[in-house]
Design a protein around this motif. Structure first.
Motif, mmCIF file in Angstrom:
data_model
loop_
_atom_site.group_PDB
_atom_site.id
_atom_site.type_symbol
_atom_site.label_atom_id
_atom_site.label_comp_id
_atom_site.label_asym_id
_atom_site.label_seq_id
_atom_site.Cartn_x
_atom_site.Cartn_y
_atom_site.Cartn_z
ATOM 1 N N ARG B 56 -2.299 -4.240 -4.081
ATOM 2 C CA ARG B 56 -2.799 -5.425 -4.783
ATOM 3 C C ARG B 56 -2.612 -5.272 -6.294
ATOM 4 O O ARG B 56 -2.205 -6.213 -6.982
ATOM 5 N N ASP B 64 -3.360 -10.897 -1.751
ATOM 6 C CA ASP B 64 -4.027 -10.618 -0.478
ATOM 7 C C ASP B 64 -3.102 -9.988 0.551
ATOM 8 O O ASP B 64 -1.981 -10.457 0.754
ATOM 9 N N TYR B 114 2.195 -9.062 1.444
ATOM 10 C CA TYR B 114 1.061 -9.663 0.747
ATOM 11 C C TYR B 114 1.407 -11.112 0.387
ATOM 12 O O TYR B 114 2.568 -11.483 0.261
ATOM 13 N N ASP B 116 -0.930 -15.091 -0.751
ATOM 14 C CA ASP B 116 -2.155 -15.688 -1.285
ATOM 15 C C ASP B 116 -2.840 -16.421 -0.139
ATOM 16 O O ASP B 116 -2.358 -17.449 0.323
ATOM 17 N N ASP B 194 -14.176 -8.711 1.262
ATOM 18 C CA ASP B 194 -13.017 -9.445 0.746
ATOM 19 C C ASP B 194 -11.805 -8.961 1.542
ATOM 20 O O ASP B 194 -11.941 -8.067 2.397
ATOM 21 N N PRO B 195 -10.628 -9.565 1.319
ATOM 22 C CA PRO B 195 -9.496 -9.195 2.185
ATOM 23 C C PRO B 195 -9.174 -7.702 2.197
ATOM 24 O O PRO B 195 -8.943 -7.134 3.269
ATOM 25 N N LYS B 230 -9.884 -15.365 4.022
ATOM 26 C CA LYS B 230 -10.884 -14.715 3.176
ATOM 27 C C LYS B 230 -12.228 -14.779 3.871
ATOM 28 O O LYS B 230 -12.659 -15.862 4.279
#
Lengths: 275, 275
Positions: B56, B64, B114, B116, B194-195, B230
């Motif tokens: 990240r 994410d 990854y 969003d 969170d993720p 999320k």
């Protein structure tokens, strides 16, 4: 129908089209065949099998895939390809990284652990049950799939698939909506299954989204395969399901059972929902 | 109990112990804490979260994890570590390779994509149902786990876990034999999920083999995580199952549901059965 299993000296379509040869730079070369096509691209399972075969060629002491994770980076096309295999940890099992390339483009990047399935026999405590498919003669053969699908998806011609009627409604535009697909499976030329060919079989059926009423291309983002036993000869039973189609993505689970009622391979992939 | 969620300026245990800092050579450094221990080693989910946090940090436009596959190459130990992140394909989503190293040894090698998750919202057609756990007050807290287990597995102290009684028989030496484990879950200091933290939660419960009457360390060979949304604040529900314990190996599936009844993460791992 030619029979690779019964004609002495015959080489199956699968073996011919996943063959690899060593190159001078240490990589392995392959020739990707248009016979395993999905539209202008190539079936993902076929690409997995080519990479899986290259890794096997690079690892004489660890002949069988135990687990393989593939990330699909760009669409493959028929033609020459190379596979680079990089050892990451060598022992009784071997973990490697591998890339399938065409020109400057990486098609697939892979991590995999190989071993010897004969030494991984041991006890079996499976609580999973084989899929209850209708008898072969009551199932719908892939030769009855819609003609426009068959002409687009040449890979289907490589297989003898018999779809369970309970989830073959999409053949006639009447998907069940459950997100399930199940079929008897063998190679059209009777080539018997082995561990590397299971990598193909895990991604050989049409996407399970056909049964959700969303036909079309469902590009795989990632697929991880577990190969748990050497398959017995004969028909395989293959079942795909999805439980979580959300946010443009869906997961697709697959399991393969052999003729001895053993769960020989499992996979899960994350793919994009057809538009 | 300290509360990271309610004390202004407080930093949670998770955030402190998964923090990464850029090094001069382009890698990221981390300090692996003994607080997330399993015997002399470290919890696999904790290692995933450290790598997930490093990725990240390396990808500002793709915050994410969507999918991450980890191959465990050698046992990690408390102390300094570095994470190298190598881009493999950059676009709206980003696929990277990453290694977690300590000295000359690679602990984990990873492929991940990854993106969003806010742009992956879209329609939800989940047919999966949340696990039916007993109410919180009827569940068995991890503080009632056998004392010898708690002293060996320090990572358990980081969590507030409430095990469903239907699959908590192993607390008292009476496993159900079904191969299932399910619990309410949150961080002990109330840090909200969170993720990236879901990567930890996917491998935070004791191995499902405890419920098969085979307690002990079950080393993960490979784990692939899908993060699908999320998570909403509050308690998570975590369920592990295995269906195919065979040949010294077993697969362990995990799903995580959030307080809004959304299936936010799924994983499957291949692990070695305890001896």
């Amino acid at each position: 129908m030619t029979s690779a299993a019964t004609t002495p000296g015959a080489r199956s379509e699968f073996d011919r089209d996943t063959a690899v040869a060593p190159a001078e730079d240490g990589s392995l070369t392959a020739e990707l065949s248009e016979k395993w096509g999905v539209g202008p691209g190539l079936n993902g399972g076929y690409q997995l099998a080519v990479v899986g075969n290259a890794i096997r060629a690079a690892l004489p002491a660890q002949p069988d895939p135990l687990v393989l994770s593939a990330y699909f980076l760009s669409p493959a096309a028929p033609g020459p390809a190379t596979v680079d295999v990089t050892p990451r940890r060598m022992g009784r099992t071997a973990t490697v990284a591998a890339d399938l390339r065409q020109g400057d483009d990486v098609r697939l990047t892979v991590l995999a652990t190989y071993g010897d399935l004969d030494t991984e026999s041991g006890d079996v405590h499976t609580t999973a049950l084989p899929p209850s498919l209708a008898p072969l003669e009551e199932c719908v053969p892939n030769t009855q799939a819609p003609a426009e699908l068959r002409s687009l998806v040449t890979v289907m011609e490589r297989f003898d698939m018999r779809f369970d009627p309970a989830c073959a409604g999409w053949f006639a535009g009447q998907p069940s909506g459950r997100g399930e697909m199940a079929a008897w499976f063998r190679f059209a030329d009777d080539r018997e299954p082995d561990p590397v060919s299971l990598l193909l079989v895990l991604d050989a059926l049409p996407p399970v989204t056909f049964d959700l009423g969303r036909p079309g291309w469902a590009p795989t983002m990632e697929l991880t395969a577990h190969v748990r036993a050497k398959p017995a000869p004969g028909w395989l039973r293959v079942r795909h399901t999805t439980r979580n189609a959300a946010g443009h993505l869906f997961e697709e689970d697959c399991e393969i059972w052999d003729s001895a009622d053993r769960l020989v391979a499992q996979s899960r992939q994350l793919a994009r929902l057809p538009r």
